[in-house]
Design an enzyme around this catalytic site. Structure first.
Site, short mmCIF file in Angstrom:
data_model
loop_
_atom_site.label_atom_id
_atom_site.label_comp_id
_atom_site.label_asym_id
_atom_site.label_seq_id
_atom_site.Cartn_x
_atom_site.Cartn_y
_atom_site.Cartn_z
N GLY A 143 32.28 34.28 44.77
CA GLY A 143 32.58 35.46 44.66
C GLY A 143 31.64 35.91 42.75
N ASN A 144 32.48 36.89 42.81
CA ASN A 144 32.10 36.81 41.74
C ASN A 144 33.12 38.30 40.81
OD1 ASN A 144 30.79 39.75 42.18
ND2 ASN A 144 29.03 39.23 43.25
N TYR A 145 33.32 38.08 39.49
CA TYR A 145 33.89 39.26 39.62
C TYR A 145 33.61 41.09 39.33
CZ TYR A 145 35.33 35.48 36.47
OH TYR A 145 35.80 34.03 36.55
#
Ligand code: C5P
Length: 404
Positions: A210-212
């Site tokens: 995923g990412n932030y």
């Protein structure tokens, strides 16, 4: 001069000396064609008699849940359905506090809690009450709940003190009401698709790449669009944000880039404008294990990744008159890279934010952007809240649309 013809407004009056100014506000609303239902708190009747409001609005004032002698029930729910806007002026510290905490012990706060329409308040109180951390906290809560707040002005107060707390003048409140109604017409009938948040690419049932991205920028854009009357399809990756309250926003939750692509394709078909604010994973595991991967003796584990579809670029190939807007988050050579993306994705506008900037980027509440158009024009903005940035982006889209 009947700008507000056919508009239904609930005007709430609370117990402050500024209530006398609301008589003038009511007259301005009626003169411009609005239908107004006045709701008074019990205390407010000490300041202005209900008959003044009743005769100007040509409607009996609502104040109690029942009319004592007839037993007639006043429905706050019906008022919520009838009204296009609720305005509480003056809003005392006490009413503001009750609104912030849902203390429905009178007809006005009960009406507020049943309101389906947007709500605007014009606070009025003494300067110490206004500056008290409790009032400021309550005002913040109401702001977060979407209540529009018309800031009090500075000047002489009824207490004899000088300072902030004076209710905005009736003419100023009237102007805000007019602005509100003209804003809701701005994008009426326009269909906009917005992608937001990150995507999660599953490795196995418990792990993902995923990412932030927090989704805050995309959600702020969707909310601002809806306030201007647009019909919004918000295609959102997994985020920790409450679903937008506006009935004009249809939220579709997705997890992976593939799902986001499929939903975007459907929404794009009927959209006039598409805004790609999501941080889509570029790659996904080639194989998704249906059982949790076990720890083995080997020191290394290899996960092969395959390219995800580039949603903006794919949809940009057949956009036929649709206006498309993308984002670029760059760590270096911002403008050059953003321009390249604008071309490869066939975008009309691209919003650049630089990760080097401490006020811009993921997880933050503020952003600092440059908007670049296909024509090579670029506009740099200062650091602002994401909601204010959303306003700038939508203003830029509307300006661009006007000249293309
Ligand atoms: O190429 P890059 O990922 O930097 O481009 C960012 C822009 O492209 C953003 O507007 C993003 O929402 C969009 N994008 C997309 N699908 C992808 C990757 C990026 O729609 N797979």
């Amino acid at each position: 001069m009947e700008e507000l013809k056919g508009k239904h407004i609930v005007l709430g009056i609370t117990g402050g000396i500024a209530a006398y100014k609301s008589v003038i506000l009511l007259r301005l609303l009626i003169k411009s064609g609005a239908e107004v239902q006045v709701v008074m708190t019990p205390n407010s009747k000490e300041f202005v008699a209900p008959v003044t409001f009743a005769s100007l609005s040509q409607k009996p004032v609502v104040s109690e849940f029942f009319t004592a002698n007839t037993g007639e029930w006043h429905s706050h729910v019906d008022l919520g359905i009838w009204a296009d806007l609720m305005v509480i002026a003056p809003a005392t510290a006490s009413t503001i506090s009750k609104m912030a905490h849902g203390m429905a012990d009178n007809m006005l706060v009960t009406t507020y809690l049943s309101a389906k329409e947007p709500v605007m308040i014009a606070p009025a109180m003494d300067l110490d009450m206004w500056n008290h951390p409790t009032t400021q906290r309550n005002i913040r809560i109401l702001g977060e709940d979407g209540v529009m707040i018309i800031s009090p002005g500075s000047g002489s107060l009824a207490s004899g003190l000088q300072g902030k707390g004076r209710m905005a003048e009736p003419e100023e409140i009237f102007l805000q009401i007019e602005k509100f109604f003209s804003k809701t017409e701005e994008l009426k009938g326009t269909k906009v698709m917005v992608t937001a948040g990150p995507t999660y690419e599953n490795i196995d049932p418990v792990r993902f790449i995923g990412n932030y991205s927090s989704g805050k920028m995309g959600y702020a854009i969707a909310e601002e669009l809806a306030e201007r009357g647009a019909e919004v399809t918000l295609i959102s990756g997994p985020v920790n944000l409450p679903a937008p309250a506006s009935p004009l926003i249809r939220k579709i939750s997705v997890t992976s880039a593939r799902e986001m692509f499929d939903e975007s394709q459907k929404a794009f078909n009927t959209a006039d404008i598409a805004i790609f604010a999501a941080a889509v994973a570029d790659y996904a595991p080639e194989v998704q294990f249906d059982k949790k991967i076990k720890r083995e003796k080997e020191e290394e584990l290899l996960i092969r990744l395959k390219r995800n579809p580039d949603i903006a670029a794919q949809l940009g190939k057949n956009k036929e008159g649709r206006l498309t807007v993308g984002f670029a988050l760059e760590t270096e050579k911002g403008i050059d890279n953003a321009l390249k993306k604008l071309q490869t994705k066939n975008l009309d506008l691209i919003v650049l934010n630089s990760l080097e900037d401490p006020e811009a980027g993921f997880m933050k509440d503020t952003n600092k952007i440059t908007i670049i158009s296909k024509d090579g024009e670029n506009l740099k903005y200062g650091a602002k809240s994401k909601r204010e940035v959303a306003i700038d982006i939508i203003d830029a889209i509307l300006r661009y649309r006007k000249y293309h």
